[in-house]
Write an enzyme that holds these catalytic residues in place. Structure first.
Site, PDB file in Angstrom:
ATOM      1  N   GLY A  46      11.629 -20.325  30.229  1.00 40.09           N
ATOM      2  CA  GLY A  46      11.110 -19.144  30.917  1.00 40.09           C
ATOM      3  C   GLY A  46      11.794 -19.000  32.255  1.00 40.09           C
ATOM      4  O   GLY A  46      12.411 -19.956  32.751  1.00 40.09           O
ATOM      5  N   GLN A  51      12.384 -16.385  41.107  1.00 39.67           N
ATOM      6  CA  GLN A  51      13.258 -17.558  41.078  1.00 39.67           C
ATOM      7  C   GLN A  51      14.728 -17.205  41.267  1.00 39.67           C
ATOM      8  O   GLN A  51      15.539 -18.084  41.559  1.00 39.67           O
ATOM      9  CB  GLN A  51      13.084 -18.329  39.756  1.00 39.67           C
ATOM     10  CG  GLN A  51      11.714 -18.982  39.632  1.00 39.67           C
ATOM     11  CD  GLN A  51      11.580 -19.745  38.323  1.00 39.67           C
ATOM     12  OE1 GLN A  51      11.327 -19.137  37.284  1.00 39.67           O
ATOM     13  NE2 GLN A  51      11.763 -21.040  38.356  1.00 39.67           N
ATOM     14  N   CYS A  92      10.053 -27.195  35.843  1.00 37.56           N
ATOM     15  CA  CYS A  92      10.309 -25.910  36.502  1.00 37.56           C
ATOM     16  C   CYS A  92      11.743 -25.920  36.997  1.00 37.56           C
ATOM     17  O   CYS A  92      12.168 -26.891  37.615  1.00 37.56           O
ATOM     18  CB  CYS A  92       9.355 -25.699  37.671  1.00 37.56           C
ATOM     19  SG  CYS A  92       9.608 -24.108  38.508  1.00 37.56           S
ATOM     20  N   LEU A  93      12.478 -24.860  36.707  1.00 41.24           N
ATOM     21  CA  LEU A  93      13.882 -24.804  37.124  1.00 41.24           C
ATOM     22  C   LEU A  93      14.023 -24.811  38.649  1.00 41.24           C
ATOM     23  O   LEU A  93      15.092 -25.130  39.164  1.00 41.24           O
ATOM     24  CB  LEU A  93      14.561 -23.567  36.528  1.00 41.24           C
ATOM     25  CG  LEU A  93      14.663 -23.587  34.988  1.00 41.24           C
ATOM     26  CD1 LEU A  93      15.186 -22.255  34.461  1.00 41.24           C
ATOM     27  CD2 LEU A  93      15.549 -24.738  34.513  1.00 41.24           C
ATOM     28  N   HIS A 134       2.473 -20.356  33.793  1.00 42.99           N
ATOM     29  CA  HIS A 134       3.468 -20.886  34.731  1.00 42.99           C
ATOM     30  C   HIS A 134       4.282 -19.740  35.351  1.00 42.99           C
ATOM     31  O   HIS A 134       4.461 -19.692  36.571  1.00 42.99           O
ATOM     32  CB  HIS A 134       4.388 -21.875  33.982  1.00 42.99           C
ATOM     33  CG  HIS A 134       5.505 -22.454  34.795  1.00 42.99           C
ATOM     34  ND1 HIS A 134       5.549 -23.779  35.168  1.00 42.99           N
ATOM     35  CD2 HIS A 134       6.638 -21.891  35.300  1.00 42.99           C
ATOM     36  CE1 HIS A 134       6.655 -23.989  35.879  1.00 42.99           C
ATOM     37  NE2 HIS A 134       7.336 -22.858  35.956  1.00 42.99           N
ATOM     38  N   GLU A 135       4.741 -18.814  34.504  1.00 35.89           N
ATOM     39  CA  GLU A 135       5.546 -17.685  35.021  1.00 35.89           C
ATOM     40  C   GLU A 135       4.692 -16.734  35.851  1.00 35.89           C
ATOM     41  O   GLU A 135       5.153 -16.212  36.872  1.00 35.89           O
ATOM     42  CB  GLU A 135       6.228 -16.934  33.876  1.00 35.89           C
ATOM     43  CG  GLU A 135       7.138 -17.761  32.956  1.00 35.89           C
ATOM     44  CD  GLU A 135       8.141 -18.630  33.678  1.00 35.89           C
ATOM     45  OE1 GLU A 135       8.474 -18.356  34.849  1.00 35.89           O
ATOM     46  OE2 GLU A 135       8.588 -19.630  33.077  1.00 35.89           O
ATOM     47  N   HIS A 138       4.481 -17.888  39.338  1.00 36.84           N
ATOM     48  CA  HIS A 138       5.669 -17.563  40.149  1.00 36.84           C
ATOM     49  C   HIS A 138       5.538 -16.175  40.769  1.00 36.84           C
ATOM     50  O   HIS A 138       5.984 -15.950  41.898  1.00 36.84           O
ATOM     51  CB  HIS A 138       6.937 -17.607  39.288  1.00 36.84           C
ATOM     52  CG  HIS A 138       7.520 -18.980  39.105  1.00 36.84           C
ATOM     53  ND1 HIS A 138       7.955 -19.761  40.157  1.00 36.84           N
ATOM     54  CD2 HIS A 138       7.765 -19.710  37.993  1.00 36.84           C
ATOM     55  CE1 HIS A 138       8.435 -20.910  39.693  1.00 36.84           C
ATOM     56  NE2 HIS A 138       8.333 -20.901  38.371  1.00 36.84           N
TER      57      HIS A 138
HETATM   58  O1  GNR Z   1      12.017 -24.496  31.388  1.00 39.34           O
HETATM   59  C1  GNR Z   1      10.822 -24.615  31.657  1.00 39.34           C
HETATM   60  N1  GNR Z   1      10.073 -25.456  30.900  1.00 39.34           N
HETATM   61  C2  GNR Z   1       8.697 -25.517  30.993  1.00 39.34           C
HETATM   62  C3  GNR Z   1       8.054 -26.568  30.354  1.00 39.34           C
HETATM   63  C4  GNR Z   1       6.684 -26.668  30.377  1.00 39.34           C
HETATM   64  C5  GNR Z   1       5.954 -25.735  31.044  1.00 39.34           C
HETATM   65  C6  GNR Z   1       6.563 -24.685  31.711  1.00 39.34           C
HETATM   66  C7  GNR Z   1       7.932 -24.576  31.682  1.00 39.34           C
HETATM   67  S1  GNR Z   1       8.703 -23.243  32.463  1.00 39.34           S
HETATM   68  C8  GNR Z   1      10.271 -23.905  32.828  1.00 39.34           C
HETATM   69  C9  GNR Z   1      11.204 -22.831  33.362  1.00 39.34           C
HETATM   70  C10 GNR Z   1      10.689 -22.304  34.681  1.00 39.34           C
HETATM   71  O2  GNR Z   1      10.781 -22.883  35.724  1.00 39.34           O
HETATM   72  N2  GNR Z   1      10.075 -21.160  34.649  1.00 39.34           N
HETATM   73  O3  GNR Z   1       9.556 -20.637  35.781  1.00 39.34           O
HETATM   74 NI    NI Z   2       9.051 -22.394  37.025  1.00 36.82          NI
END
Ligand code: GNR
Ligand code: NI
Length: 176
Positions: A46, A51, A92-93, A134-135, A138
């Site tokens: 995601g 980001q 999270c990236l 999670h997104e 952000h």
């Molecule tokens: O790549 C991602 N893997 C992930 C794994 C478990 C829960 C959430 C994520 S999101 C993350 C990419 C990211 O930072 N998205 O904002």
């Molecule tokens: Ni993230």
């Protein structure tokens, strides 16, 4: 399309509350394409617009990344229902190399616009539900580090200071 640089913690642009998209036009579709291309390149499952430094309520998810084939784009998403609990070890990236257990709802209903500006509603469970939450975080300037224990916060801050230094980013630590 372009691969964009992913901002890393504690970049302040990750803390901004993103604003709603007024119209899903070619500029937004270009942003969606860039998010997807960047997500596959990293790879991640995601990526949210803040980001890559765009304070707009847009994110993409593809659980089949980097192979692709399940790309979903969400514009102005709203989680209208959340039920149950699930603990997932999230990455999270914007926190490269870090993964921590986070408790989320295990079933969500989300309403959003697609890349054509058409409204849709989606019911998601497990990893898709986790990723949507999670997104969505952000878009509100909320990050993984806000959802872990005090001790883990300190550990993550230290690891990120090291990572940023090694990558020539002179990032300032957040207070706390
Ligand atoms: O790549 C991602 N893997 C992930 C794994 C478990 C829960 C959430 C994520 S999101 C993350 C990419 C990211 O930072 N998205 O904002
Ligand atoms: Ni993230």
């Amino acid at each position: 399309m372009a691969i964009r640089q992913v901002l890393t913690y504690p970049d302040k642009r990750l803390r901004v509350r993103a604003r709603p998209v007024e119209k899903v036009d070619d500029r937004i579709r270009r942003l969606i394409d860039d998010l997807a291309e960047t997500m596959y390149a990293e790879p991640g499952i995601g990526l949210a617009a803040p980001q890559v430094g765009e304070a707009l309520r847009v994110f993409v998810i593809d659980l089949a990344s980097p192979k692709g084939g399940e790309l979903r784009a969400f514009v102005n998403p709203r989680i209208v229902r959340a039920e149950g609990e699930i603990v997932w070890k999230e990455g999270c990236l914007s926190f490269p190399g870090i993964s921590e257990e986070v408790t989320r709802a295990d079933r969500v209903r989300v309403e959003a616009l697609d890349r054509d500006g058409k409204p849709f509603s989606l019911e998601a469970t497990e990893l898709l539900a986790v990723a949507i939450q999670h997104e969505s975080d952000h878009l509100d300037g909320k990050l993984l580090i806000d959802r872990v224990s005090f001790l883990k916060k300190r550990m993550i801050r230290r690891q990120m200071a090291k990572w940023n230094a090694e990558h020539g980013l002179d990032a300032e630590a957040e207070a706390g």
